[in-house]
Design a protein around this motif. Structure first.
Motif, PDB file in Angstrom:
ATOM      1  N   ARG C  52      14.860  88.744 -53.261  1.00 54.96           N
ATOM      2  CA  ARG C  52      16.161  88.079 -53.292  1.00 54.96           C
ATOM      3  C   ARG C  52      16.023  86.567 -53.130  1.00 54.96           C
ATOM      4  O   ARG C  52      16.735  85.941 -52.354  1.00 54.96           O
ATOM      5  CB  ARG C  52      17.112  88.655 -52.229  1.00 54.96           C
ATOM      6  CG  ARG C  52      17.108  90.176 -52.201  1.00 54.96           C
ATOM      7  CD  ARG C  52      18.416  90.829 -52.588  1.00 54.96           C
ATOM      8  NE  ARG C  52      19.645  90.257 -52.106  1.00 54.96           N
ATOM      9  CZ  ARG C  52      20.539  90.909 -51.356  1.00 54.96           C
ATOM     10  NH1 ARG C  52      20.264  92.131 -50.936  1.00 54.96           N
ATOM     11  NH2 ARG C  52      21.666  90.350 -51.030  1.00 54.96           N
ATOM     12  N   ALA C  53      15.078  86.011 -53.868  1.00 51.36           N
ATOM     13  CA  ALA C  53      14.907  84.560 -53.887  1.00 51.36           C
ATOM     14  C   ALA C  53      15.010  84.087 -55.327  1.00 51.36           C
ATOM     15  O   ALA C  53      14.023  83.663 -55.929  1.00 51.36           O
ATOM     16  CB  ALA C  53      13.564  84.171 -53.288  1.00 51.36           C
ATOM     17  N   ASP C  55      16.292  81.445 -56.702  1.00 53.80           N
ATOM     18  CA  ASP C  55      15.924  80.036 -56.928  1.00 53.80           C
ATOM     19  C   ASP C  55      14.422  79.909 -57.147  1.00 53.80           C
ATOM     20  O   ASP C  55      13.952  79.150 -57.989  1.00 53.80           O
ATOM     21  CB  ASP C  55      16.324  79.188 -55.720  1.00 53.80           C
ATOM     22  CG  ASP C  55      17.821  79.073 -55.576  1.00 53.80           C
ATOM     23  OD1 ASP C  55      18.386  78.132 -56.150  1.00 53.80           O
ATOM     24  OD2 ASP C  55      18.407  79.937 -54.887  1.00 53.80           O
ATOM     25  N   LEU C  56      13.677  80.689 -56.360  1.00 52.76           N
ATOM     26  CA  LEU C  56      12.228  80.625 -56.486  1.00 52.76           C
ATOM     27  C   LEU C  56      11.759  81.311 -57.758  1.00 52.76           C
ATOM     28  O   LEU C  56      10.793  80.850 -58.382  1.00 52.76           O
ATOM     29  CB  LEU C  56      11.571  81.299 -55.278  1.00 52.76           C
ATOM     30  CG  LEU C  56      11.789  80.580 -53.964  1.00 52.76           C
ATOM     31  CD1 LEU C  56      11.053  81.299 -52.845  1.00 52.76           C
ATOM     32  CD2 LEU C  56      11.293  79.154 -54.063  1.00 52.76           C
ATOM     33  N   ALA C  57      12.424  82.405 -58.145  1.00 50.73           N
ATOM     34  CA  ALA C  57      12.024  83.079 -59.379  1.00 50.73           C
ATOM     35  C   ALA C  57      12.128  82.104 -60.545  1.00 50.73           C
ATOM     36  O   ALA C  57      11.215  82.001 -61.369  1.00 50.73           O
ATOM     37  CB  ALA C  57      12.897  84.303 -59.605  1.00 50.73           C
ATOM     38  N   LEU C  58      13.245  81.346 -60.589  1.00 45.90           N
ATOM     39  CA  LEU C  58      13.416  80.346 -61.644  1.00 45.90           C
ATOM     40  C   LEU C  58      12.341  79.266 -61.557  1.00 45.90           C
ATOM     41  O   LEU C  58      11.731  78.889 -62.558  1.00 45.90           O
ATOM     42  CB  LEU C  58      14.793  79.689 -61.515  1.00 45.90           C
ATOM     43  CG  LEU C  58      15.970  80.396 -62.148  1.00 45.90           C
ATOM     44  CD1 LEU C  58      17.244  79.644 -61.814  1.00 45.90           C
ATOM     45  CD2 LEU C  58      15.765  80.437 -63.653  1.00 45.90           C
ATOM     46  N   ALA C  59      12.132  78.785 -60.344  1.00 49.85           N
ATOM     47  CA  ALA C  59      11.162  77.704 -60.162  1.00 49.85           C
ATOM     48  C   ALA C  59       9.762  78.175 -60.525  1.00 49.85           C
ATOM     49  O   ALA C  59       8.984  77.447 -61.153  1.00 49.85           O
ATOM     50  CB  ALA C  59      11.198  77.194 -58.722  1.00 49.85           C
ATOM     51  N   ASN C 139      25.439  76.805 -52.736  1.00 49.55           N
ATOM     52  CA  ASN C 139      24.152  77.492 -52.787  1.00 49.55           C
ATOM     53  C   ASN C 139      23.347  77.081 -51.552  1.00 49.55           C
ATOM     54  O   ASN C 139      22.983  75.913 -51.399  1.00 49.55           O
ATOM     55  CB  ASN C 139      23.413  77.097 -54.071  1.00 49.55           C
ATOM     56  CG  ASN C 139      22.009  77.687 -54.130  1.00 49.55           C
ATOM     57  OD1 ASN C 139      21.572  78.367 -53.198  1.00 49.55           O
ATOM     58  ND2 ASN C 139      21.307  77.415 -55.206  1.00 49.55           N
ATOM     59  N   PRO C 140      23.075  78.032 -50.628  1.00 51.57           N
ATOM     60  CA  PRO C 140      22.435  77.623 -49.369  1.00 51.57           C
ATOM     61  C   PRO C 140      21.073  76.962 -49.564  1.00 51.57           C
ATOM     62  O   PRO C 140      20.707  76.055 -48.804  1.00 51.57           O
ATOM     63  CB  PRO C 140      22.319  78.929 -48.578  1.00 51.57           C
ATOM     64  CG  PRO C 140      22.640  80.030 -49.523  1.00 51.57           C
ATOM     65  CD  PRO C 140      23.414  79.458 -50.655  1.00 51.57           C
ATOM     66  N   GLY C 206      23.178  74.392 -60.029  1.00 51.17           N
ATOM     67  CA  GLY C 206      22.439  74.467 -58.768  1.00 51.17           C
ATOM     68  C   GLY C 206      23.302  74.312 -57.528  1.00 51.17           C
ATOM     69  O   GLY C 206      22.926  74.753 -56.448  1.00 51.17           O
ATOM     70  N   ALA C 207      24.471  73.686 -57.690  1.00 53.47           N
ATOM     71  CA  ALA C 207      25.325  73.461 -56.519  1.00 53.47           C
ATOM     72  C   ALA C 207      25.844  74.769 -55.948  1.00 53.47           C
ATOM     73  O   ALA C 207      26.018  74.899 -54.745  1.00 53.47           O
ATOM     74  CB  ALA C 207      26.493  72.552 -56.901  1.00 53.47           C
ATOM     75  N   HIS C 208      26.096  75.763 -56.817  1.00 52.56           N
ATOM     76  CA  HIS C 208      26.665  76.999 -56.277  1.00 52.56           C
ATOM     77  C   HIS C 208      25.895  78.246 -56.667  1.00 52.56           C
ATOM     78  O   HIS C 208      26.201  79.323 -56.189  1.00 52.56           O
ATOM     79  CB  HIS C 208      28.133  77.130 -56.678  1.00 52.56           C
ATOM     80  CG  HIS C 208      28.367  76.974 -58.151  1.00 52.56           C
ATOM     81  ND1 HIS C 208      28.289  78.011 -59.017  1.00 52.56           N
ATOM     82  CD2 HIS C 208      28.641  75.858 -58.892  1.00 52.56           C
ATOM     83  CE1 HIS C 208      28.522  77.571 -60.242  1.00 52.56           C
ATOM     84  NE2 HIS C 208      28.734  76.270 -60.201  1.00 52.56           N
ATOM     85  N   ALA C 209      24.902  78.131 -57.534  1.00 50.74           N
ATOM     86  CA  ALA C 209      24.131  79.302 -57.950  1.00 50.74           C
ATOM     87  C   ALA C 209      22.668  78.883 -58.042  1.00 50.74           C
ATOM     88  O   ALA C 209      22.362  77.698 -57.932  1.00 50.74           O
ATOM     89  CB  ALA C 209      24.652  79.808 -59.283  1.00 50.74           C
ATOM     90  N   PRO C 210      21.766  79.846 -58.231  1.00 54.40           N
ATOM     91  CA  PRO C 210      20.349  79.479 -58.321  1.00 54.40           C
ATOM     92  C   PRO C 210      20.112  78.430 -59.394  1.00 54.40           C
ATOM     93  O   PRO C 210      20.645  78.526 -60.490  1.00 54.40           O
ATOM     94  CB  PRO C 210      19.670  80.804 -58.689  1.00 54.40           C
ATOM     95  CG  PRO C 210      20.567  81.843 -58.128  1.00 54.40           C
ATOM     96  CD  PRO C 210      21.953  81.304 -58.235  1.00 54.40           C
TER      97      PRO C 210
END
Lengths: 485, 96, 323
Positions: C52-53, C55-59, C139-140, C206-210
């Protein structure tokens, strides 16, 4: 809120960007940023002497969620040294790199390295420290490769791979700490840390990573080639500042954060490695055939002395005796920083004039370059630890405290190291004062010699005579009269 | 039953060590860079597993380790780029 | 889904990660190792998604496997293929190393398990959730990167800059590629605009989603890589004098915002809550450009050869004169 603390990071970074976008004005951007950072560090030093500890919660978020910058006597004094050495070495770099293109390459990277150093010294957050370590490592490697010679490139590659492994070991420790204690802030951590398996393994990993970066014996193997083959101003910063930054972190972690979880035996191990470094580094420096290689091995030895302080400090009860010893440690680190950078800049002047730095062929240097020879002699006094240098006071205090703590083993180590240092310094001076034309025709004075001279004077005279000031800064309210000359 | 954070956390430990071992064993620079990247991936996996443990209490993983790993990934690619450039320059200097 | 099935899937993915990681670093054949490494990176992206990461999957897909893969492939192109068969390590060294590795793995595993057992897993997540509404983004992960721990990100941009400046200082770029055949050319004509649009989208979302500046920058850099593969030596980068500004833009914007707020009584990099969203977008947009240019230059390996000289001072001077 103390935005002053951000300035030693922001100013060099800004200078770096200006030097990047205006390459033709790189010298001005670089020197301007260096002077400004020095002024900011001076202000921080003065504030620390008044208020003991400064803190800035970056972004206004409380430490924990946010990142705190902190300055106390230890970080403020190292910060001051760093800005001064960087200023002098940067000044020298403007004459060292003759081509404007080289200086345009040099300045942005150099200022990024200084940014990283200052950020590291001021950081109160373990992960943030990891980022500063990586920034410091990459900028330092790029600068070390700037000479472009095959030897320099090979050394840079090794410097980079070894440094990356060190950073990853450090980062693993940071992860374990976060998993166990839920914070990355060092002050919060110090309040929570316990003697747990996670703590020991994390501390061991972080320390191992930092020992690689501070080149403590036997992890020093990458240092001599990297420091000896870098351009002289870069060597000065690598030896005087960069390895010391890693030592500073060891000190911070062992004394301020993890002291509950430590055993005297682990500190003794650090001391033994330090002792081996003193003997081995001094011996290799004595045998070195080139001046810069000698200086690099001398750094291996001097880092060893710094680690000798740790077991003695941990064995000394908190109080006046420990404050005295702690001040001596800082004095030692500062003196080495100034003297070694002076030595490297002096070696750079000789290398430029003579086209080589082979010690056996230095005959005639004293006649041809009297100021630089004087620099080497002054720096040598501080490296050996003769009065009036700060090293003399620091070694004296270390021996006194070691005896008081019953750690007799370090006494012969210090004695042998000092004798060997005397031998390698006088070997250089002996050749320099000998006959010969090795370094070309005589020169009364050159602009390139000024920065080294200033650094050497600080190392030998200013820090020795003003040692009491160091104690007041490091240990606010301490009574340092007993130790000033 | 093994929870996901333990499975992936231990996988991270394994990757870290095998990457470290290979870095110390490999002779060619490119192979070393690969090994360091695998080593780093192991560390990142440890961080993300630690974050995943937050799922039980907070319904979402802890975002802080995610942000740290994102920083770590960017640092790793920067270091890789510099190392490769150094290696290329070194090879050219061999040819000269 | 059945927890037992989850566990079996987890174990399978973990075993594949370990197997591919091992195979990638154990082989002497660099080409093979590299192919395995890129596969490893994609599998890692899968693991980030599983944990459940996103943002990291995209990166990971864009940077870890994408840009790093491209860098490594380009390096392999110029690596002598015969390889120097390294002297086989001595048995004693191998034995010591294996013993050390096993002990180290056991120690870290022990520490990790005991550290995980020490807390309930909340750590800083609680504090992030509580302050998320004041951060300007929802997006935390972006909130941590661009607000709570923005100072890390500032230094991280400096890390990218120092790496690329190190690359640039090492000398001119390697020669580019010949013009491609019609199929590749057609593909590039389609993909490059798509990547640019995707990059812009990732930045905005990126402000509200991955998503965010790093993923967006890497996507733009991928467009540059494709252009270079398609025979465009400069990879779409502007003249060196402009590229220098673009390289600095992210940090300049960050510092400008960070310092400007102090004039209004705020702390360094302390955004006024009402303006946080806008300020973060300004910083991220500038950072996206910087990251894209930095990664593209790192891929090219120096200033693009067609204007190899314009990176240097001399032509720069003449360029400055004509403006």
């Amino acid at each position: 809120m103390n935005n002053l603390l951000a300035l030693p990071v922001v100013l060099p970074l800004l200078g770096s960007l200006l030097a990047l976008v205006w390459p033709r004005r790189a010298d001005w951007a670089g020197l301007g940023a260096s002077v400004a950072a020095f002024v900011a560090a001076g202000h921080i030093g003065a504030e620390v002497m008044r208020n003991a500890t400064l803190e800035l919660a970056v972004g206004g978020w409380a430490p924990g969620l946010g990142i705190a910058l902190r300055a106390d006597g230890l970080s403020a004094s190292l910060l001051l040294m760093s800005t001064l050495v960087a200023l002098a070495a940067g000044l020298y770099a403007t004459t060292y790199f003759a081509e404007a293109q080289k200086r345009a390459d040099f300045w942005p990277l150099w200022l990024l390295m200084i940014t990283a150093l200052h950020a590291l010294l001021l950081s109160g957050d373990l992960f943030n420290i990891y980022v500063t370590l990586e920034l410091l490592g990459l900028a330092a490697v790029a600068l070390a490769a700037l000479g472009g010679s095959r030897a320099a490139l090979q050394a840079a590659v090794r410097y980079l791979t070894v440094g990356l492994l060190g950073s990853l070991a450090f980062l693993t420790g940071v992860g374990l700490i976060y998993a166990g204690y839920g914070t990355l802030d060092m002050v919060m951590l110090a309040g929570r840390v316990d003697a747990e398996p996670a703590t020991w393994v994390a501390l061991a990993l972080m320390t191992a990573g930092l020992l690689i970066k501070s080149a403590l014996f036997p992890m020093h193997f990458w240092l001599p080639s990297a420091h000896a083959n870098a351009p002289a101003p870069v060597s000065a910063a690598l030896s005087a500042l960069v390895v010391k930054a890693a030592f500073y972190l060891v000190l911070r972690l062992w004394l301020d954060v993890f002291d509950v979880a430590l055993s005297q035996a682990s500190a003794g191990l650090l001391g033994l490695l330090g002792a081996s470094a003193v003997i081995w580094g001094s011996w290799q420096a004595y045998r070195a055939e080139r001046l810069k290689l000698l200086a690099a091995y001398s750094t291996v030895a001097q880092i060893g002395y710094l680690f000798l302080f740790i077991p003695v400090l941990l064995a000394t009860e908190p109080g006046e005796a420990r404050d005295l010893l702690f001040g001596a440690l800082v004095l030692f680190a500062l003196t080495h920083g100034f003297s070694k950078s002076a030595f490297f800049l002096g070696a750079g002047v000789i290398l430029h004039r003579a086209g080589h730095d082979r010690i056996a062929e230095l005959g005639g240097t004293a006649r041809a370059l009297p100021v630089t020879t004087f620099v080497l002699a002054l720096a040598g006094i501080a490296l050996i630890g003769l009065p009036p240098s700060g090293t003399f006071l620091a070694k004296w205090q270390l021996m006194t405290s070691a005896i008081a703590a019953g750690q007799w083993l370090w006494i012969p180590v210090i004695a042998i190291g000092t004798l060997l240092a005397g031998a390698y310094v006088f070997r250089v001076l002996g050749h320099a004062f000998g006959p010969g034309e090795g370094v070309g025709p005589s020169l009364a004075w050159a602009r390139a010699e000024l920065p080294a001279l200033l650094l050497a004077l600080v190392a030998t005279a200013v820090l020795g005579l003003g040692a009491a000031q160091v104690w007041t800064m490091v240990v606010p309210g301490s009574n340092a009269e007993g130790v000033s000359l | 039953m093994l929870s996901a954070e333990i499975i992936y956390g231990l996988t991270g430990v394994g990757l870290f060590t095998l990457g470290l071992r290979a870095t110390l064993l490999q002779a060619s620079l490119l192979a070393r860079i690969l090994a360091i990247n695998v080593c780093g991936a192991g560390v990142f996996l440890m961080f993300v597993s630690i974050a995943y443990q937050g799922l039980a209490q907070m319904q979402v993983p802890d975002p802080v380790p995610h942000a740290l790993v994102l920083t770590g990934i960017v640092v790793a690619v920067s270091a890789t780029a510099l190392a490769l450039a150094l290696g290329r320059r070194l090879r050219e200097s061999k040819d000269e | 889904m059945n927890p037992l099935l989850w566990m079996l899937l987890d174990l399978l993915l973990a075993a594949m990660l370990l197997g591919l990681g091992w195979a990638a670093v154990a082989t002497r054949d660099l080409k093979r190792g590299l192919a395995l490494f890129i596969a490893f990176g994609l599998l890692l992206a899968l693991a980030w998604a599983r944990l459940r990461a996103p943002d990291l999957a995209l990166a990971e897909a864009a940077i870890g496997a994408g840009i790093a893969g491209a860098l490594l492939l380009a390096a392999l192109r110029s690596e002598p293929q015969d390889g120097q068969p390294a002297a086989a390590p001595s048995r004693v060294f191998l034995l010591t190393l294996n013993l050390f590795s096993v002990l180290l793995a056991v120690a870290i595993a022990w520490a990790l398990l005991s550290a995980l057992a020490m807390g309930d897993g909340v750590r800083l997540a609680q504090a992030v959730t509580e302050h998320l509404s004041q951060s300007g983004v929802s997006n935390p992960v972006t909130a941590v990167l661009l607000n709570f721990r923005a100072y890390d990100t500032l230094l991280e941009l400096a890390v990218i800059l120092s790496a690329v400046l190190g690359v640039l200082a090492l000398g001119p770029a390697r020669p580019g590629y010949r013009l491609p055949g019609p199929v590749l050319y057609g593909l590039i004509r389609w993909l490059v605009p798509l990547l640019i649009v995707t990059g812009g989208y990732l930045l905005w979302v990126g402000a509200h989603a991955p998503g965010g500046a790093f993923q967006a920058g890497a996507t733009l850099a991928a467009a540059a890589v494709l252009l270079r593969l398609g025979g465009v030596d400069a990879a779409g980068l502007p003249a060196a004098v402009v590229s220098r500004w673009l390289l600095a833009a992210g940090l300049l914007a960050f510092l400008a915002v960070g310092l400007l707020v102090t004039a209004f009584g705020y702390g360094f990099v302390q955004y006024p809550p009402d303006l946080a969203a806008g300020l973060i977008l300004v910083i991220e947009s500038a950072a996206t450009l910087s990251i894209a240019v930095a990664l593209a230059l790192a891929y090219i390996g120096g200033w693009p050869s067609r204007r190899a000289q314009s990176g240097s001072l001399h032509t720069h001077t003449t360029e400055g004169g004509t403006h």
